[in-house]
Enzyme design. Structure first.
Site, mmCIF file in Angstrom:
data_model
loop_
_atom_site.group_PDB
_atom_site.id
_atom_site.type_symbol
_atom_site.label_atom_id
_atom_site.label_comp_id
_atom_site.label_asym_id
_atom_site.label_seq_id
_atom_site.Cartn_x
_atom_site.Cartn_y
_atom_site.Cartn_z
ATOM 1 N N ASP A 49 10.746 -8.637 0.527
ATOM 2 C CA ASP A 49 9.842 -9.804 0.455
ATOM 3 C C ASP A 49 9.425 -10.101 -0.990
ATOM 4 O OD1 ASP A 49 10.034 -9.186 3.128
ATOM 5 O OD2 ASP A 49 7.883 -9.121 3.497
ATOM 6 N N HIS A 97 20.021 3.085 0.263
ATOM 7 C CA HIS A 97 18.808 3.894 0.114
ATOM 8 C C HIS A 97 17.766 3.267 -0.800
ATOM 9 C CE1 HIS A 97 16.587 7.646 0.227
ATOM 10 N NE2 HIS A 97 16.613 7.747 -1.099
ATOM 11 N N GLU A 112 17.411 18.655 -7.243
ATOM 12 C CA GLU A 112 18.205 17.663 -6.499
ATOM 13 C C GLU A 112 19.303 17.153 -7.414
ATOM 14 O OE1 GLU A 112 15.807 14.602 -4.671
ATOM 15 O OE2 GLU A 112 14.357 16.049 -3.978
ATOM 16 N N GLU A 114 9.151 0.210 -6.416
ATOM 17 C CA GLU A 114 10.544 -0.195 -6.188
ATOM 18 C C GLU A 114 10.737 -1.702 -6.367
ATOM 19 O OE1 GLU A 114 12.395 1.848 -2.911
ATOM 20 O OE2 GLU A 114 14.152 0.541 -2.980
ATOM 21 N N SER A 174 0.823 -1.213 0.000
ATOM 22 C CA SER A 174 0.000 0.000 0.000
ATOM 23 C C SER A 174 0.849 1.253 0.000
ATOM 24 C CB SER A 174 -0.938 -0.012 1.213
ATOM 25 O OG SER A 174 -0.176 0.068 2.403
ATOM 26 N N GLY A 221 12.410 14.537 -0.310
ATOM 27 C CA GLY A 221 12.699 15.542 -1.340
ATOM 28 C C GLY A 221 11.510 15.864 -2.202
ATOM 29 N N GLY A 222 10.896 14.842 -2.808
ATOM 30 C CA GLY A 222 9.713 15.099 -3.606
ATOM 31 C C GLY A 222 9.558 14.201 -4.803
ATOM 32 N N HIS A 259 22.611 6.678 -0.672
ATOM 33 C CA HIS A 259 22.345 8.128 -0.606
ATOM 34 C C HIS A 259 23.526 8.789 0.096
ATOM 35 C CE1 HIS A 259 20.403 11.949 0.156
ATOM 36 N NE2 HIS A 259 19.372 11.562 -0.565
ATOM 37 N N ARG A 301 23.992 10.864 -7.408
ATOM 38 C CA ARG A 301 24.269 10.307 -6.071
ATOM 39 C C ARG A 301 25.474 9.392 -5.967
ATOM 40 N NH1 ARG A 301 18.155 9.065 -4.345
ATOM 41 N NH2 ARG A 301 17.786 11.278 -4.134
HETATM 42 P P1 FAD Z 1 6.596 1.143 -0.421
HETATM 43 O O1 FAD Z 1 6.159 2.523 -0.216
HETATM 44 O O2 FAD Z 1 7.704 0.634 0.418
HETATM 45 O O3 FAD Z 1 5.364 0.209 -0.199
HETATM 46 C C1 FAD Z 1 5.550 -1.185 -0.086
HETATM 47 C C2 FAD Z 1 4.317 -1.781 0.530
HETATM 48 O O4 FAD Z 1 4.426 -3.192 0.452
HETATM 49 C C3 FAD Z 1 4.123 -1.453 1.995
HETATM 50 O O5 FAD Z 1 2.745 -1.222 2.184
HETATM 51 C C4 FAD Z 1 4.527 -2.740 2.714
HETATM 52 O O6 FAD Z 1 3.845 -2.940 3.920
HETATM 53 C C5 FAD Z 1 4.074 -3.751 1.685
HETATM 54 N N1 FAD Z 1 4.741 -5.040 1.785
HETATM 55 C C6 FAD Z 1 6.052 -5.349 1.658
HETATM 56 N N2 FAD Z 1 6.245 -6.667 1.791
HETATM 57 C C7 FAD Z 1 5.027 -7.202 1.998
HETATM 58 C C8 FAD Z 1 4.553 -8.511 2.220
HETATM 59 N N3 FAD Z 1 5.382 -9.550 2.283
HETATM 60 N N4 FAD Z 1 3.239 -8.702 2.411
HETATM 61 C C9 FAD Z 1 2.362 -7.662 2.396
HETATM 62 N N5 FAD Z 1 2.754 -6.390 2.200
HETATM 63 C C10 FAD Z 1 4.070 -6.173 1.996
HETATM 64 N N6 FAD Z 1 11.888 8.695 -3.876
HETATM 65 C C11 FAD Z 1 11.523 9.804 -4.535
HETATM 66 O O7 FAD Z 1 11.148 9.728 -5.712
HETATM 67 N N7 FAD Z 1 11.512 11.010 -3.886
HETATM 68 C C12 FAD Z 1 11.895 11.158 -2.599
HETATM 69 O O8 FAD Z 1 11.861 12.254 -2.060
HETATM 70 C C13 FAD Z 1 12.320 10.011 -1.898
HETATM 71 N N8 FAD Z 1 12.744 10.102 -0.614
HETATM 72 C C14 FAD Z 1 13.064 8.965 0.059
HETATM 73 C C15 FAD Z 1 13.429 9.063 1.397
HETATM 74 C C16 FAD Z 1 13.727 7.917 2.121
HETATM 75 C C17 FAD Z 1 14.125 8.028 3.564
HETATM 76 C C18 FAD Z 1 13.690 6.654 1.482
HETATM 77 C C19 FAD Z 1 14.032 5.414 2.235
HETATM 78 C C20 FAD Z 1 13.345 6.554 0.137
HETATM 79 C C21 FAD Z 1 13.025 7.707 -0.576
HETATM 80 N N9 FAD Z 1 12.642 7.638 -1.916
HETATM 81 C C22 FAD Z 1 12.274 8.773 -2.581
HETATM 82 C C23 FAD Z 1 12.398 6.344 -2.557
HETATM 83 C C24 FAD Z 1 10.872 6.094 -2.615
HETATM 84 O O9 FAD Z 1 10.279 6.630 -1.448
HETATM 85 C C25 FAD Z 1 10.520 4.644 -2.715
HETATM 86 O O10 FAD Z 1 11.253 4.027 -3.741
HETATM 87 C C26 FAD Z 1 9.022 4.513 -3.041
HETATM 88 O O11 FAD Z 1 8.270 5.170 -2.051
HETATM 89 C C27 FAD Z 1 8.632 3.063 -3.107
HETATM 90 O O12 FAD Z 1 7.241 2.993 -3.210
HETATM 91 P P2 FAD Z 1 6.564 1.574 -3.320
HETATM 92 O O13 FAD Z 1 5.106 1.798 -3.366
HETATM 93 O O14 FAD Z 1 7.200 0.803 -4.399
HETATM 94 O O15 FAD Z 1 6.987 0.848 -1.952
HETATM 95 C C1 SIN Z 2 16.011 12.935 -0.934
HETATM 96 O O1 SIN Z 2 15.143 13.669 -0.490
HETATM 97 O O2 SIN Z 2 17.203 13.213 -0.978
HETATM 98 C C2 SIN Z 2 15.610 11.582 -1.443
HETATM 99 C C3 SIN Z 2 15.125 11.714 -2.809
HETATM 100 C C4 SIN Z 2 15.118 10.389 -3.504
HETATM 101 O O3 SIN Z 2 15.442 9.351 -2.935
HETATM 102 O O4 SIN Z 2 14.820 10.418 -4.697
#
Ligand code: FAD
Ligand code: SIN
Length: 517
Positions: free
Chosen positions: A224, A352, A128, A376, A27, A63-64, A245, A291
């Site tokens: 996972d 990161h 950035e 991701e 989610s 960041g955004g 990062h 980066r």
């Molecule tokens: P997630 O948001 O991690 O969602 C994964 C979901 O899967 C969660 O709900 C989790 O509970 C669920 N899940 C995982 N395994 C299981 C399982 N086995 N069973 C059931 N549910 C499961 N990117 C940017 O573009 N801009 C930014 O500013 C930025 N800042 C960041 C700052 C930080 C500190 C970090 C760590 C990353 C940042 N990133 C940024 C990267 C970006 O946030 C992530 O790559 C992105 O949010 C991933 O989204 P997602 O929906 O793929 O995964």
């Molecule tokens: C950050 O705010 O530096 C993270 C941005 C990103 O991971 O893309």
């Protein structure tokens, strides 16, 4: 080895089960975008998350989101910056798709209530690393992820057709003959296993930063999805490309809290202990180089100085801007006695993000029919060897929608009653086993051998150790979240290190140092 065991209770033919058209695992930004988009077509959708709705990596983003929203910017510029950061390994069609569909996904978000920061009536855009134009949208200063997660969660809750199941951890895909039928999952509150059958499954399980000792990622980022993909023999790609990062808070006792690249975007400069700036001359974009380049320059500076960290000097940024743009960083640092209005911030690089993942086409299709991946968890080809800042959330939005559009076209198979996928055997009861100790051992090994600077001998040695550990840890039958996450972590590490041993040359974030005999 990659065969994993589960307790007998999980292998019973008679588990509670649920059915739906589309099952979304995760989610975060990717999963909720997919679910919200699919709900417009009257399908029955189940979203499962092992945490609470709104938790995950997305909520930590600072960041955004990058997108071409400024009339003075153009698609070509964003595409070129993405390709340059990716060091020649991006899939150009995927990058074009990402960039050209980005503005429409931002408009969707705005329609769903996302309150991006503005200057007057105009979107406020910052810069950035690796970007040659201001194109990063943000919300509540450095709270973009929190606001995005909140906005998507609220929208999803209001969509008829979406059922959200919290604290449900998926442990395996149910698949047969290269076709997915749903998942086996654990209710982490009751300890009961269940099956969820679906016509189509969308994997949006996020990343795996927890494989490293030093990481900006939350505890649930245990890979996972990659482990499940391995279990179902799906194709993974580019697993060697972990992004580090450059700037995480480095203070004893503090979490490795991210200090957003946007801080440098607003004018902060990296300096060493004597206050000397060191990025000029390393790259034309200096402190805002991609980066991988900045992270390695910091490691070099730390080695030159024999220090544990470098510093971010914010003295170029006005007090008002610091307070307004970085309230979260200001607050967290203050809890560790650091006043960023006047103090330099001690920082060092941290794991990161993972550029690699489950290989997909432009519509999120994986190598298993009826299973899509986005966010991701997926390897769409947009990041190549190094992701451009703030392109990850954009990828989650653009390819989350594409995956759900494609899923809606694939609702032709009825749910089945497949009960096992051949991945699991009955596991031994864990006896005297310390999950935390195992996790720490794996994370330390990964940080030392598969971190920012790698050598082939260290990678090969580490692969042998990890495979040995996997040989007994994955025969244990855990019936709780932490044990199952440990097994995912281990399988993911094996994939990452294996891939790193095969890529012999340095490129992007994969940096191999030659050993002089
Ligand atoms: P997630 O948001 O991690 O969602 C994964 C979901 O899967 C969660 O709900 C989790 O509970 C669920 N899940 C995982 N395994 C299981 C399982 N086995 N069973 C059931 N549910 C499961 N990117 C940017 O573009 N801009 C930014 O500013 C930025 N800042 C960041 C700052 C930080 C500190 C970090 C760590 C990353 C940042 N990133 C940024 C990267 C970006 O946030 C992530 O790559 C992105 O949010 C991933 O989204 P997602 O929906 O793929 O995964
Ligand atoms: C950050 O705010 O530096 C993270 C941005 C990103 O991971 O893309």
């Amino acid at each position: 080895m990659h065969r994993r065991s589960l307790p007998a209770a999980a292998l019973s033919k008679h588990l509670p089960n649920y059915t739906c058209d589309i099952l979304v695992i995760g989610s975060g930004a990717a999963g909720l975008t997919a679910a919200i988009n699919a709900s417009a077509q009257n399908s029955s959708i189940i979203v499962i998350t092992k945490e609470k709705l709104g938790e995950g990596i997305t909520s930590h983003a600072q960041g955004g989101i990058s997108a071409v929203m400024d009339p003075k910017d153009n698609f070509e510029g964003h595409i070129n910056d993405t390709l340059l950061a990716g060091a020649g390994l991006c899939d150009e069609t995927a990058v074009e798709t990402l960039v050209t569909e980005g503005p429409d996904r931002i408009k969707d978000l705005i329609n769903w209530g996302m309150p991006f920061d503005k200057r007057g009536s105009v979107l406020s855009l910052t810069r950035e690393g690796g970007h040659r134009h201001n194109r990063i949208l943000h919300a509540e200063g450095d709270g973009t992820g929190r606001v995005l997660a909140r906005t998507l969660a609220k929208k999803a809750r209001n969509c008829s057709g979406i059922t959200v199941m919290e604290h449900i951890m998926c442990v395996s895909l149910l698949s047969k003959d290269k076709r997915g039928f749903g998942v086996l999952a654990l209710d982490t509150v009751t300890g009961q296993f269940k099956r969820i059958y679906s016509k189509v499954t969308i994997m949006a399980t996020g990343g795996t930063g927890q494989v490293f000792r030093e990481t900006t990622n939350p505890v649930g980022a245990t890979g996972d999805g990659y482990a499940m993909a391995v279990g179902s023999k799906m194709t993974l790609r580019d697993m060697e490309f972990a992004q580090f990062h450059p700037t995480a808070l480095y203070l004893a006792g503090a979490p490795r809290f991210l200090i957003s690249e946007a801080v440098r975007g607003e004018g902060a400069v990296l300096v060493n202990a004597s206050g000397k700036a060191f990025m000029q001359g390393v790259h034309e974009l200096a402190d805002l180089a991609p980066r991988d380049i900045v992270a390695r320059a910091i490691i070099q500076e730390m080695a030159n100085e024999g220090s544990t960290n470098v510093y971010l000097d914010l003295s170029n940024i006005s007090q008002e801007t610091i307070r307004h743009r970085f309230p979260g960083i200001l607050h967290i640092c203050s809890t560790f006695g650091l006043d960023i209005i006047k103090d330099r911030i001690p920082v060092s690089p941290c794991a990161h993000y993972l550029m690699g993942g489950i290989e997909t086409d432009l519509n999120g299709a994986t190598s298993i029919e009826g299973v899509f991946a986005c966010g991701e968890a997926a390897r769409t080809g947009v990041h190549g060897a190094n992701r451009l800042a703030s392109n990850s959330l954009l990828e989650a939005l653009v390819f989350g929608k594409r995956a759900s559009d494609a899923a809606l076209q694939n609702l032709k198979y009825a749910s089945s009653s497949i009960v096992e996928d051949g991945f699991f055997t009955e596991g031994k009861e864990p006896e005297n086993f310390n999950v935390i100790d195992a996790q720490n051992s794996i994370k330390s090994l990964m940080w030392k051998s598969c971190g920012i600077i790698r050598t082939q001998p260290a990678l090969e040695k580490s692969l042998g150790i990890l495979q040995k550990w996997e040989g007994y840890i994955n025969t244990l039958g855990f019936n709780h979240r932490h044990g199952l996450e440990l097994q995912s972590l281990l399988t993911t590490c094996c994939e990452m290190v294996q891939a790193a041993t095969v890529r012999l040359d340095s490129i992007g974030a994969h940096h191999i140092e030659e050993i002089n005999e």
